[in-house]
Scaffold this active site. Structure first.
Site, PDB file in Angstrom:
ATOM      1  N   CYS A 200      -8.866   6.598  10.095  1.00 27.66           N
ATOM      2  CA  CYS A 200      -9.186   5.293   9.373  1.00 27.66           C
ATOM      3  C   CYS A 200      -8.397   4.056   9.863  1.00 27.66           C
ATOM      4  CB  CYS A 200      -9.205   5.397   7.815  1.00 27.66           C
ATOM      5  SG  CYS A 200     -10.717   6.152   7.328  1.00 27.66           S
TER       6      CYS A 200
ATOM      7  N   ASP B 178       0.994  -1.232   0.047  1.00 30.95           N
ATOM      8  CA  ASP B 178       0.201  -0.025  -0.095  1.00 30.95           C
ATOM      9  C   ASP B 178       0.867   1.141  -0.028  1.00 30.95           C
ATOM     10  OD1 ASP B 178      -1.549   2.108   0.438  1.00 30.95           O
ATOM     11  OD2 ASP B 178      -2.601   1.306   2.316  1.00 30.95           O
TER      12      ASP B 178
ATOM     13  N   LYS C  39      -3.255  11.806  -3.398  1.00 28.81           N
ATOM     14  CA  LYS C  39      -2.216  11.822  -2.457  1.00 28.81           C
ATOM     15  C   LYS C  39      -0.701  12.133  -3.163  1.00 28.81           C
ATOM     16  CE  LYS C  39      -4.461   8.825   0.666  1.00 28.81           C
ATOM     17  NZ  LYS C  39      -5.068   9.564   1.881  1.00 28.81           N
TER      18      LYS C  39
ATOM     19  N   GLN D  53       0.790   6.323   0.894  1.00 27.08           N
ATOM     20  CA  GLN D  53       1.607   7.389   1.785  1.00 27.08           C
ATOM     21  C   GLN D  53       3.015   7.330   1.345  1.00 27.08           C
ATOM     22  OE1 GLN D  53       0.418   9.372   3.105  1.00 27.08           O
ATOM     23  NE2 GLN D  53      -1.839   8.925   3.644  1.00 27.08           N
TER      24      GLN D  53
END
Ligand code: PLP
Length: 419
Positions: free
Chosen positions: A377, A208, A234, A211
């Site tokens: 989240c 993932d 993002k 970020q």
């Protein structure tokens, strides 16, 4: 005091000597004024990049240019349809190069990271091991398959790797799905170690990168990553697209993510439907061409800027922010691991005795500063760390300057003085 704060003190001394740090890139809306309770208008200080980063000027320009020639994609014979189709397919190749994808990796444009992981969950043929530190986007889609095995992260990354190793040794899994950087603390997980771990146990790895991708160079080939997901909004491309890139075999073997036009090679009411393979199988319906163009433009702009410069800018701001927060009584930084020093531009913290929402509202209403408060989240992580009532997160990026950081620190000091 952790190693991170020890480093901070060293860097802070350098920073005092070097002075101010300017924004590294032009972002749309950088000079936007917002109202405060005093009636004054102040420049908005955006400390919520980890949720959604503003558009880079280059991204807005590329979208405007593409709009000028926008026409139907994939099926039109008209000149502008061809131009638009070429732009869309070119964006796929730009993304592949940006994240060091293999030539035969499938690059699917999705709506965002959540969508990309839901798609992956639909294609993975077996158990999936995840940590409890994940954003819900990398937890709930796997849980819904009924094949998720959640491992509780340990106080050190080394112990966490051992816990993952034990889980994968006890029972084989098809996939390790793991974040590359925590959206709560910004801590960067050593991907090479995790990739090697998964592969040692015959599992693939899905990273993932929501970020990470705008903050550190990523290479699927270089790190041996099987699948990578991230969101345009993002990476300074807030036009509603995201990416899943990775090995094509499981994706081709899966049923189409959505059924409809574009995913089909041939539809016969009597004999059934022949489906495409590759990205088309999972991109039924008219795609978000402008979202894809925006991501490609952001990738090019970030590459042009260079991750080295970007990394210095981010580190210097982070060190300044960490050092300033450490000087504020009652402010405690959030950390998952004791042995991870590298962090992207995210500082999660709590303020003793004060609800996170009160802190965030004060910063906004009195100083025009936007931070995030809540459980980000990542409820299982926040509850386990003892922040079930939430915490505050300040996150930043290319449009942030040291003036912004100093404003945030001064406003927090003022807040703490108002008992
Ligand atoms: N994963 C991480 C680490 C995130 O930080 C986020 C969003 O904050 C997501 C996944 C979900 O991203 P999106 O909301 O764009 O689907």
């Amino acid at each position: 005091m952790t190693a991170v704060l020890d480093n901070t003190d060293v860097y802070a001394a350098d920073l005092d000597a070097t002075g101010s740090i300017t924004a590294l890139a032009d972002v749309v809306g950088a000079d936007e004024l917002v109202p405060t309770v005093s009636g004054e208008q102040v420049r908005y200080a955006n400390f919520d990049y980890a949720a959604s980063a503003p558009a880079l000027a280059e991204v807005a320009a590329a979208v405007t240019e593409a709009l000028g020639q926008y026409a139907s994609v994939h099926r039109g014979a008209g000149h502008l349809s061809q131009v638009t189709t070429a732009r869309y397919e070119q964006a796929r190749e730009t993304v592949r190069r940006f994240v060091g994808g293999r030539a035969d990796d499938t690059v699917v444009f999705t709506r965002n990271t959540t969508d990309a992981i839901n798609l992956a969950a639909h294609a993975v043929p077996g158990d999936v091991v995840v940590l409890d530190i994940e954003h819900h986007a990398n937890l709930l889609p796997w849980q819904r398959t009924g094949r998720a095995r959640v491992v509780v992260a340990q106080p050190t990354f080394a112990a966490t790797v051992a816990a993952l190793e034990a889980e994968l040794s006890a029972k084989p899994a098809a996939l390790l799905a793991i974040t590359a950087a925590s959206n709560v603390t910004g801590e960067v997980l050593p991907i090479r170690t995790l990739t090697a771990l998964a592969h040692r146990h015959g599992a693939r790895i899905l990273v993932d990168g929501a970020q990470l991708v705008a903050h550190r160079p990523v290479s699927l080939v270089g790190y041996g990553i099987d699948y990578l997901v991230f969101s345009g909004h993002k990476v300074y491309a807030p036009f509603g697209a995201g990416v899943l890139i990775g090995r094509g075999d499981w994706l081709d073997a899966a049923p189409p993510y959505l059924v409809g036009g574009g995913a089909t090679a041939h539809v016969d009411l009597e004999h059934g439907t022949d489906w495409h393979t590759g990205a088309a199988l999972h991109e039924a319906g008219s795609p978000n061409v402008l979202g894809a163009v925006a991501i490609a433009a952001a990738a090019d702009a970030i590459k042009h800027l260079g991750f080295e410069l970007l990394g210095y800018h981010e580190r210097d701001l982070r060190v300044r922010l960490d050092a300033g927060l450490a000087r504020l009584d009652g402010v405690t930084p959030l950390r998952i691991f004791d042995d991870v020093d590298d962090r992207v531009g995210i500082a999660g913290f709590s303020v003793e005795g004060r609800p996170a929402r009160e802190v965030a509202e004060f910063l906004s209403q009195h100083h025009g500063i936007g931070v995030r408060d809540g459980k980000f989240c990542a409820h299982p992580l926040l509850v386990r760390l003892g922040y079930g009532d939430g915490a505050v997160r300040a996150s930043f990026g290319l449009g942030t300057s040291s003036d912004d950081v100093d404003r945030l620190l001064a406003a927090l000091a003022e807040f703490l003085a108002t008992a």
